[in-house]
Design a protein around this motif. Structure first.
Motif, short mmCIF file in Angstrom:
data_model
loop_
_atom_site.label_atom_id
_atom_site.label_comp_id
_atom_site.label_asym_id
_atom_site.label_seq_id
_atom_site.Cartn_x
_atom_site.Cartn_y
_atom_site.Cartn_z
N THR A 37 0.82 -1.24 0.00
CA THR A 37 0.00 0.00 0.00
C THR A 37 0.84 1.27 0.00
O THR A 37 0.32 2.36 -0.07
N TYR A 38 2.16 1.13 0.07
CA TYR A 38 3.00 2.32 0.16
C TYR A 38 2.93 3.22 -1.06
O TYR A 38 2.88 4.44 -0.91
N GLN B 71 0.20 5.76 -0.73
CA GLN B 71 0.14 6.32 0.62
C GLN B 71 -0.48 7.70 0.56
O GLN B 71 -0.06 8.57 -0.22
N PHE C 209 0.23 10.62 6.15
CA PHE C 209 1.63 10.78 6.53
C PHE C 209 1.73 11.22 7.99
O PHE C 209 0.77 11.74 8.59
N PRO D 60 5.69 8.31 5.82
CA PRO D 60 4.46 7.52 5.61
C PRO D 60 3.95 6.95 6.92
O PRO D 60 4.70 6.40 7.73
N GLY E 240 2.19 4.58 9.50
CA GLY E 240 2.07 3.13 9.65
C GLY E 240 1.37 2.82 10.96
O GLY E 240 0.78 3.68 11.61
#
Length: 309
Positions: free
Chosen positions: A271-272, A275, A278, A292, A294
């Motif tokens: 999925t990066y 993205q 953030f 990014p 997470g």
């Protein structure tokens, strides 16, 4: 021998009186010769000529005097447009002075202005009792120059000082100072004022094209725009510093544009590339960058941005 009476005859005119000889033998003095008495001939004509010339000169002089009195309008109160009153000297119309004029007070009529006119400039001097120059006002074709210890502009009643200037400072006593020029006001040094405001529906711009713009106050600096936007731009660094307090940003939306993105050492998953969320990170130097988002903080894995700050 006896004395006999003598008869004497007196003649008037050119003849003179003398004693007539008596019939006796005594000698009598003879009568002297008579001479005419008076001025006759060319001397008499010259005398009459000089008397006539003097009379003509007196008549011409009297006529010229009367003509000058008539032309110059001499009266008991003055001459021409010049009138001598109890208050002083009064001039009517246009007057020309070829030499310096020394007066204590000069004023115009109540219904007309006072006009001082010169082909070059008009200079008003003030001197002390020793004749030294203490003040001077010069109005020229290109400049108006005032030379004095202190220059003041007062209100119509003379009580309030609207503008004053001396060697130490310049003071403006009006409630509002308005500058209507398109280029604004240029200050070569610092400016101290409690309030700076633009005209209604006009923008207020504080700009330093080649140097630094510094706003300082002992208690605080307030910058507000009640209707429009507040914008601060610079070429290099924008420094907002508070030595003791805090910097408080209060707004419905706070946006920070052009923040660099940190790149992790390894992708966070499939999925990066898509993205959209953030995490905002801060370097030790204070630089902000995006990492990014997470399940946990990713600032440490993307801290390579701080190496270039």
């Amino acid at each position: 021998m006896g004395w006999e009476p003598v008869r004497i005859k007196i003649h008037f005119g050119r003849s003179s009186t003398c004693w007539q000889p008596s019939p006796t033998h005594l000698q009598r003095p003879a009568c002297p010769q008579a001479y005419p008495v008076g001025i006759y001939g060319w001397r008499k004509r010259c005398l009459y000529f000089f008397v006539l010339l003097l009379l003509v000169t007196m008549i011409v002089n009297l006529a010229l005097t009367i003509w000058i009195l008539k032309v110059m309008n001499f009266t008991v109160d003055g001459m021409g447009d010049l009138r001598i009153t109890k208050q002083g000297v009064r001039l009517e119309g246009v007057s020309e002075f070829l030499l310096p004029l020394y007066v204590k007070e000069m004023q115009s009529r109540k219904d007309s202005p006072l006009v001082l006119q010169s082909d070059r400039n008009v200079t008003v001097n003030a001197r002390n009792g020793l004749g030294q120059l203490t003040g001077q006002l010069t109005v020229g074709s290109e400049i108006v120059e005032a030379q004095c210890q202190r220059f003041e502009v007062r209100s119509s009643d003379g009580e309030k000082v609207l503008f004053s200037a001396d060697e130490e400072e310049i003071s403006i006593g009006v409630e509002k100072l308005r500058v209507t020029g398109t280029e604004g006001v240029v200050f070569g040094h610092s400016v101290e004022t409690p309030h700076v405001r633009a005209e209604p529906f006009q923008d207020l711009k504080l700009e330093s094209p080649t140097r630094t713009l510094i706003l300082e106050a002992p208690k605080g600096v307030e910058i507000s725009a009640d209707v429009g936007d507040l914008k601060a731009t610079c070429r290099k660094d924008l420094l907002v510093q508070s030595t003791e307090g805090e910097i408080f940003l209060n707004a419905n939306t706070i946006r920070l544009g052009n923040i660099p993105h940190g790149t992790p050492a390894s992708p966070l998953g499939p999925t990066y590339p898509k993205q959209t969320v953030f995490e905002l990170c801060v370097c030790p130097s204070g630089k902000l960058y995006l990492s990014p988002a997470g399940t946990g903080s990713t600032c440490h894995s993307t801290s390579n941005v701080c190496l270039w700050s």
